[in-house]
Design a protein around this motif. Structure first.
Motif, PDB file in Angstrom:
ATOM      1  N   LEU A 175       0.781  -1.188  -0.063  1.00  0.00           N
ATOM      2  CA  LEU A 175       0.107   0.032  -0.104  1.00  0.00           C
ATOM      3  C   LEU A 175       0.918   1.274  -0.036  1.00  0.00           C
ATOM      4  O   LEU A 175       0.754   2.122  -0.669  1.00  0.00           O
ATOM      5  N   ALA A 176       1.943   1.132   0.710  1.00  0.00           N
ATOM      6  CA  ALA A 176       3.003   2.233   0.826  1.00  0.00           C
ATOM      7  C   ALA A 176       3.441   2.722  -0.539  1.00  0.00           C
ATOM      8  O   ALA A 176       3.875   3.724  -0.749  1.00  0.00           O
ATOM      9  N   MET A 177       3.850   1.616  -1.408  1.00  0.00           N
ATOM     10  CA  MET A 177       4.415   1.737  -2.428  1.00  0.00           C
ATOM     11  C   MET A 177       3.447   2.160  -3.436  1.00  0.00           C
ATOM     12  O   MET A 177       3.726   3.219  -4.229  1.00  0.00           O
ATOM     13  N   GLU A 178       2.457   1.909  -3.420  1.00  0.00           N
ATOM     14  CA  GLU A 178       1.200   2.142  -4.363  1.00  0.00           C
ATOM     15  C   GLU A 178       0.898   3.616  -4.176  1.00  0.00           C
ATOM     16  O   GLU A 178       0.758   4.426  -5.125  1.00  0.00           O
ATOM     17  N   GLU A 180       3.072   5.991  -2.970  1.00  0.00           N
ATOM     18  CA  GLU A 180       4.183   6.457  -3.538  1.00  0.00           C
ATOM     19  C   GLU A 180       3.977   6.749  -4.963  1.00  0.00           C
ATOM     20  O   GLU A 180       4.531   7.863  -5.632  1.00  0.00           O
ATOM     21  N   MET A 181       3.888   5.714  -5.601  1.00  0.00           N
ATOM     22  CA  MET A 181       3.724   5.732  -7.186  1.00  0.00           C
ATOM     23  C   MET A 181       2.814   6.405  -7.619  1.00  0.00           C
ATOM     24  O   MET A 181       2.860   7.129  -8.659  1.00  0.00           O
ATOM     25  N   ALA A 182       1.811   6.666  -6.870  1.00  0.00           N
ATOM     26  CA  ALA A 182       0.538   7.485  -7.277  1.00  0.00           C
ATOM     27  C   ALA A 182       0.841   8.939  -6.946  1.00  0.00           C
ATOM     28  O   ALA A 182      -0.005   9.493  -7.809  1.00  0.00           O
TER      29      ALA A 182
END
Length: 192
Positions: A175-178, A180-182
């Motif tokens: 969730l943190a990676m998503e 960050e990417m958004a």
């Protein structure tokens, strides 16, 4: 790394200490309980001074870190921590703790003692909340019900029996990676 010296050192009863030394390692002492529970590492300062040891903390084992007989304000504080970290309301807390009813959760917050199985579940949820908070994932918000792992949401992972702490941490990382990417990014012009 070439090992210069190794051996066993004195340690408290029930523990095993291993002392190792190497050219780039300096001196390292690993103290462990043979059951595989607690591991503590002491490393010397890079300058080689054995008098300046750093202690690397280990995560506490859940069965040793908390007294299962502890109830009352401890359970209320645990429920508050779980609700705050994951952004859950009382109905959601009731669902992941059992399922139990909302009046039961209110009774626990007022000092009633949960049954041992429910108390163990609350302590595992507390551990999941502490791990989540230490990782800096933040409150999941609307991502709580979004599919994260094999079409399961974070809320599904919190309701699962038995609780899979590694899967919850993995979901937090994803969730943190998503997030960050958004995030929209603007890059500064380095030539201005």
């Amino acid at each position: 790394m070439e090992l210069m010296r190794s051996g066993f050192a004195g340690a408290p009863q029930g523990f095993l200490a291993l002392v190792a030394g190497g050219a780039e390692l300096g001196r390292a002492t690993v103290v462990t309980r043979p059951s595989g529970g607690v591991v503590m590492c002491f490393f010397s300062d890079p300058s080689g001074g054995a008098d300046r040891l750093r202690v690397l903390p280990s995560l506490p084992r859940p069965d040793l870190a908390r007294d299962p007989a502890r109830t009352g304000l401890g359970v209320a504080a645990d429920l508050e921590l779980i609700a705050r970290v994951f952004g859950l309301n009382t109905a959601q807390i009731a669902e992941i703790c059992g399922p139990v009813t909302r009046p039961t959760v209110y009774a626990w917050r007022d000092g009633a003692a949960p049954r041992p199985a429910k108390l163990a579940r609350i302590h595992m949820l507390r551990r999941a909340a502490l791990d989540w908070e230490r990782s800096g994932f933040g409150v999941p918000g609307t991502a709580m019900t979004a599919p994260v792992i094999y079409e399961k949401s974070l809320f599904d992972l919190l309701r699962a029996d038995p609780l899979d702490l590694a899967a919850i941490q993995f979901a937090g990382g994803r969730l943190a990676m998503e997030r960050e990417m958004a995030a929209r990014r603007t890059f500064a012009d380095p030539f201005r």
